[in-house]
Design a protein around this motif. Structure first.
Motif, PDB file in Angstrom:
ATOM      1  N   ILE A 291      16.067  89.989  59.615  1.00  0.00           N
ATOM      2  CA  ILE A 291      15.393  90.010  58.317  1.00  0.00           C
ATOM      3  C   ILE A 291      15.550  88.506  57.996  1.00  0.00           C
ATOM      4  CG2 ILE A 291      15.162  92.165  57.640  1.00  0.00           C
ATOM      5  CD1 ILE A 291      17.668  92.370  56.300  1.00  0.00           C
ATOM      6  N   ASP A 292      17.011  87.805  58.032  1.00  0.00           N
ATOM      7  CA  ASP A 292      17.472  86.597  57.569  1.00  0.00           C
ATOM      8  C   ASP A 292      18.411  85.664  58.696  1.00  0.00           C
ATOM      9  OD1 ASP A 292      16.377  86.451  54.842  1.00  0.00           O
ATOM     10  OD2 ASP A 292      17.707  87.904  54.348  1.00  0.00           O
ATOM     11  N   PHE A 293      18.554  84.618  58.680  1.00  0.00           N
ATOM     12  CA  PHE A 293      19.176  83.850  59.246  1.00  0.00           C
ATOM     13  C   PHE A 293      20.426  83.143  58.508  1.00  0.00           C
ATOM     14  CE2 PHE A 293      15.853  84.213  62.213  1.00  0.00           C
ATOM     15  CZ  PHE A 293      16.677  84.626  63.526  1.00  0.00           C
ATOM     16  N   VAL A 294      21.824  83.131  58.688  1.00  0.00           N
ATOM     17  CA  VAL A 294      22.692  82.442  57.599  1.00  0.00           C
ATOM     18  C   VAL A 294      23.818  81.830  58.508  1.00  0.00           C
ATOM     19  CG1 VAL A 294      22.229  84.209  55.962  1.00  0.00           C
ATOM     20  CG2 VAL A 294      23.980  84.840  57.499  1.00  0.00           C
TER      21      VAL A 294
ATOM     22  N   LYS B 203      23.412  79.315  63.518  1.00  0.00           N
ATOM     23  CA  LYS B 203      23.605  80.233  62.831  1.00  0.00           C
ATOM     24  C   LYS B 203      23.477  81.716  63.429  1.00  0.00           C
ATOM     25  CE  LYS B 203      21.401  77.706  59.613  1.00  0.00           C
ATOM     26  NZ  LYS B 203      20.165  77.395  59.231  1.00  0.00           N
TER      27      LYS B 203
ATOM     28  N   PHE C  22      12.437  88.930  66.051  1.00  0.00           N
ATOM     29  CA  PHE C  22      12.606  87.890  64.909  1.00  0.00           C
ATOM     30  C   PHE C  22      11.106  87.284  64.943  1.00  0.00           C
ATOM     31  CE2 PHE C  22      14.039  85.886  68.582  1.00  0.00           C
ATOM     32  CZ  PHE C  22      13.625  84.418  68.421  1.00  0.00           C
TER      33      PHE C  22
ATOM     34  N   GLY D 233      22.030  85.960  62.977  1.00  0.00           N
ATOM     35  CA  GLY D 233      20.858  86.580  62.383  1.00  0.00           C
ATOM     36  C   GLY D 233      21.328  87.905  61.436  1.00  0.00           C
TER      37      GLY D 233
END
Length: 283
Positions: free
Chosen positions: A94-97, A135, A11, A137
């Protein structure tokens, strides 16, 4: 714990060499199918639907059926090259949510992640950052020749990778038949249902829940085993490979030849046969 994948998770500029270990195990009881007559295991052979001959592994190829009866054949080497091309890449978050934004219907399988050599500090950094930020990942990974969307989260001080379905793999709820479009319930019915839910509400304790069917099936198997209600597969008769034609003919003759009379030797039998015509001549 068996390692089933090695690679790295990244990351930003942080790269973490990791290993994956299957986090769950299948506890289903495997039952064999036997021939009812002799209790021998049933074999499932690969047979061509047209030629009606049994196929060896080297006779089989993989293909994609793009329309009924029409196929595109894919060579093993082509599939292997494609798999390696994707597996060799580092897995990038690619993203954290937020976890509660992902509906449980998307989740598939769970894998424990452990740091590989030299990855301990970066592993701890990602774990701590996920805990503090609350969060998870989102990443992509190739496992067993299939690209997977995955969630990386913290579980009991260990990083866990949860593979999740892609959106086009989850069927639309709107396609489910016979679902009522409106709530046709009275206020009293709703209040009673909510009261019942409140009475049954508790803290989630996974140890409380057991597989009662599996336990009962194991008990049944054990009771039959200890009570000697068991069957044994019939042994296959050995096949004699007779390659010589004369030997095969002689073996057949020997098998059908009548036994000599009891108490008579071969020499006595031959002497008796010679004596018969001589007796007729003297008469």
């Amino acid at each position: 714990m068996h390692t089933m994948w090695k690679g790295s998770i990244s990351f930003g500029l942080v790269n973490i060499p990791v290993k994956l270990h299957t986090a769950t195990e299948d506890k289903d009881i495997k039952l064999r199918t036997l021939h009812k007559e002799c209790h021998s295991p049933v074999k499932y052979e690969k047979v061509c639907s047209v030629c009606e001959v049994e196929l060896k592994p080297e006779d089989i190829v993989k293909a994609y059926e793009y329309t009924k009866g029409k196929y595109v054949v894919l060579e093993d080497e082509e599939l292997e090259n494609l798999r390696k091309e994707n597996e060799d890449r580092a897995v990038e978050i690619i993203d954290f949510v937020k976890m509660d934004q992902i509906d449980p219907i998307y989740f598939n399988r769970s894998y424990f992640m452990s740091p590989n050599e030299g990855g301990g500090k970066a592993y701890s950094l990602l774990r701590k950052a996920l805990e503090e930020s609350k969060k998870v990942g989102l990443a992509k990974i190739i496992i067993r020749a299939k690209e997977q969307l995955a969630v990386i989260r913290v579980y009991e001080n260990t990083l866990v990778m949860e593979t999740i379905h892609f959106p086009d793999e989850v069927r639309k709820a709107a396609d489910v038949p016979s679902v009522p479009s409106e709530d046709k319930v009275t206020e009293k019915e709703l209040d009673t249902a909510i009261m019942l839910i409140e009475q049954l509400t508790t803290e989630f304790n996974p140890e409380k829940y057991t597989d009662d069917y599996r336990t009962a099936l194991l008990d049944l198997i054990e009771s039959k085993r200890t009570g000697q209600e068991v069957v044994t597969a019939k042994e296959k008769e050995p096949v004699t490979n007779v390659t010589d034609l004369m030997a095969a003919l002689q073996a057949s003759i020997d098998r059908t030849k009548p036994a000599a009379p009891a108490g008579k030797t071969k020499k006595e039998t031959a002497k008796r046969k010679r004596a018969v015509p001589k007796a007729k001549k003297e008469a």
